[in-house]
Design an enzyme around this catalytic site. Structure first.
Site, PDB file in Angstrom:
ATOM      1  NE  ARG A 110     -15.694 -22.274 -10.006  1.00 15.36           N
ATOM      2  CZ  ARG A 110     -15.407 -21.676 -11.158  1.00 15.36           C
ATOM      3  NH1 ARG A 110     -16.357 -21.492 -12.056  1.00 15.36           N
ATOM      4  NH2 ARG A 110     -14.194 -21.278 -11.442  1.00 15.36           N
ATOM      5  CG  ASP A 122      -2.925  -1.163  -2.755  1.00 19.51           C
ATOM      6  OD1 ASP A 122      -1.856  -1.700  -2.411  1.00 19.51           O
ATOM      7  OD2 ASP A 122      -3.025  -0.464  -3.769  1.00 19.51           O
ATOM      8  CG  HIS A 123      -0.280  -6.638  -0.782  1.00 17.45           C
ATOM      9  ND1 HIS A 123      -0.469  -6.656  -2.137  1.00 17.45           N
ATOM     10  CD2 HIS A 123       1.042  -6.891  -0.610  1.00 17.45           C
ATOM     11  CE1 HIS A 123       0.678  -6.907  -2.739  1.00 17.45           C
ATOM     12  NE2 HIS A 123       1.611  -7.062  -1.831  1.00 17.45           N
ATOM     13  CE  LYS A 178       4.413  -4.630   0.077  1.00 13.95           C
ATOM     14  NZ  LYS A 178       5.000  -5.953   0.204  1.00 13.95           N
ATOM     15  CG  ASP A 238      -0.126  -7.274 -11.305  1.00 16.35           C
ATOM     16  OD1 ASP A 238      -1.076  -7.726 -10.664  1.00 16.35           O
ATOM     17  OD2 ASP A 238       1.051  -7.656 -11.148  1.00 16.35           O
ATOM     18  CG  HIS A 256       0.471  -2.604  -5.327  1.00 14.53           C
ATOM     19  ND1 HIS A 256      -0.623  -2.808  -4.521  1.00 14.53           N
ATOM     20  CD2 HIS A 256       0.695  -3.800  -5.945  1.00 14.53           C
ATOM     21  CE1 HIS A 256      -1.023  -4.070  -4.627  1.00 14.53           C
ATOM     22  NE2 HIS A 256      -0.241  -4.681  -5.490  1.00 14.53           N
ATOM     23  CE  LYS A 304       4.384 -10.009 -12.267  1.00 14.44           C
ATOM     24  NZ  LYS A 304       4.535 -10.010 -10.815  1.00 14.44           N
TER      25      LYS A 304
END
Ligand code: BG6
Length: 511
Positions: free
Chosen positions: A62, A199-200, A204, A257, A262, A362
């Site tokens: 945007r 899904d990164h 890997k 998350d 993952h 985290k």
């Protein structure tokens, strides 16, 4: 994977493939992901000559911006986030010639019309043949808006026999109902083989190696079952806090998350049966069978199987760390979890009664992602009088990151006159065994999408199945009236997570 393509693992080619000329349109191009991951990944593919000449990128967001402003912002970002010393001016200039920007707002049909015109022009000028890859990296509440606009303008199909594919970033839904809804919306407009749910973790190198380790070696698989394995621990720990992503994270929390995507993908790779081939669907079918065998949670069970926590303020006198509730854009009374742990069972022949313990959080002690397979103890306690106490179990650790590798611990006699035993390690480290650096996950996955290979992307039914399993946990937590457990930054999570394993006479590893 589209017909005619064979999974590159079959070909043993790794990254030595190059894609058709195409244009990638990044929606949400002014966001962090584009700067930190997407542009450096695409630039690294260009450096390795894996992109066709004419390859182009259109940033769509945007924020009004001119092409040259976009180029400049991306140049700065690339210098910052690509490995030091890897940006060559001439190479960047070539790459930047293919960078464009279109101010794009789902509220404005005209802006999408302009985008279409720009894509047609690029096709003509740069020879991209109508091949288009749409990458949706916007905030999740905009996903369907973008998809509908693409549909209205006929951008879900390419002109002139080119291909059109769409990559959708996580989170793919917030619960089962919203994931199903999103799948429905996407599949109204695109066919499943056009859709790439990213899904990164699957990109890997160490994650891809799980299948190779299990199925390219003869000695591990015979032990890979309930007869020899006591339990499995999967840890995805981060030392950083929520940083500047408060707005997103408040809606998400650690469970959505990290665990739903993952960590569940890691679980599926560790627990699946050997596929009959490496074809995309053969692998994905085995993965979904694992999820189908996971014992469902009833809301009444949740307290016994799942733990949540939130990081409190802490640190030392020198480095004061904010608690989650004091972070930017976080509700000071937030009950969003920054830590989640889960115990689950896979009710099938291979894994009956073997607990799988998963955790992610985290502000934990360190950044480490690993899968630890803990074997059963030796059946006869010959060395019960060991001076060092009871013998440890053998543990096989697949270290996903950092310090990528695989290690196996076993008991050994300490040299000396008496029998004194302690565990030692046999270790393989990528950095020592291979001279080349592993490709970045996003580079691998973006190239796969350009090649039409969706093996390392999540299939719609798999995403829905994980939500079906995990949504009852989220719903139960929502009903909880007690305070969310707090944990000290730099610790390994709340006390309740230790109790989850202590109840089973086990304990978490401290990687
Ligand atoms: C992302 C999460 O998907 O993965 C982040 O949204 C998390 O919260 C990140 O930090 C971790 O990825 P990696 O590759 O650093 O382990």
């Amino acid at each position: 994977m589209e017909p005619g393509l064979t999974n590159p693992l079959n070909q043993g080619l790794g990254l030595r493939r190059s894609a058709d000329p195409c244009t990638i349109v990044i929606f949400g191009a002014s966001g962090d992901l584009t700067k930190r991951k997407l542009i450096p990944a695409l630039y690294s593919l260009a450096r390795k000559n894996l992109l066709a000449s004419g390859f182009s990128i259109v940033g769509a967001a945007r924020t009004p911006m001119r092409h040259d402003e976009f180029r400049e912002t991306m140049c700065k970002a690339n210098k910052r986030f690509t490995d030091a010393g890897l940006v060559h001016d001439i190479m960047w200039q070539n790459f930047a010639e293919g960078l464009f920007y279109n101010t794009t707002d789902t509220k404005s049909k005209e802006s999408y019309e302009q985008l279409r015109q720009l894509l047609d022009e690029i096709d003509k000028k740069r020879g991209t043949l109508g091949n288009r890859l749409f990458f949706i990296a916007t905030p999740p509440n905009m996903f369907t808006g973008v998809i509908q606009r693409l549909h209205e303008l006929g951008l879900n199909k390419s002109p002139d026999g080119g291909w059109t594919r769409i990559v959708i970033e996580k989170p793919f839904g917030l619960d089962l109902a919203s994931a199903k809804q999103l799948n429905r919306e996407v599949l109204k407009v695109f066919a499943e083989n056009q859709v790439y749910r990213i899904d990164h973790y699957l990109g890997k190198e160490t994650v891809q190696n799980i299948m190779v380790f299990r199925f390219a070696n003869g000695i591990f698989e015979p032990l890979w079952n309930r007869h020899y394995i006591d339990h499995v621990q999967i840890t995805a720990a981060e030392s950083i806090g929520v940083e500047s992503r408060g707005e997103y994270y408040e809606q998400s929390g650690a469970f959505r998350d990290m665990i739903q995507n993952h960590v569940m993908q890691l679980l599926a790779l560790v627990a699946m049966e050997p596929p009959v081939s490496l074809d995309t669907d053969a692998v994905r079918n085995e993965k979904i069978k694992v999820l189908q065998a996971i014992r469902p949670f009833s809301p009444a069970d949740v307290d016994r199987y799942a733990v949540r926590g939130q990081y409190s303020p802490g640190g030392t006198a020198l480095t004061q760390l904010k608690g989650y509730r004091q972070e930017l854009n976080i509700n000071p009374h937030s009950t969003t979890e920054t830590y989640a742990a889960l115990k689950l069972f896979i009710d099938n022949w291979r894994w009956a009664n073997v607990p799988f313990y998963l955790r992610s959080g985290k502000r934990l002690d360190k950044r480490v992602t690993e899968i630890a397979i803990q074997f059963k103890k030796a059946p006869h306690r010959l060395f019960k009088d060991n001076a060092g106490g009871p013998l440890e179990s053998n543990i096989l650790v697949l270290q996903i990151q950092p310090d990528e590798g695989i290690s196996l611990s076993f008991n050994s006699k300490i040299p000396g006159q008496f029998i004194n035993i302690r565990p030692v390690n046999m270790a393989f480290r990528y950095a020592e065994s291979f001279s080349q650096k592993s490709p970045e996950a996003y580079a691998r996955l973006l190239l796969d999408a350009m090649l039409g290979d969706s093996s390392l992307y999540a299939r719609g039914d798999m995403v829905e199945k994980t939500w079906e399993l995990l949504t009852p946990v989220l719903e139960a937590w929502q009903q909880f009236t007690q305070e969310i457990p707090q944990y000290e930054p730099g610790s390994w999570g709340p006390r309740e997570a230790d109790e989850l394993l202590e109840r089973d006479q086990r304990r978490w590893r401290q990687p």
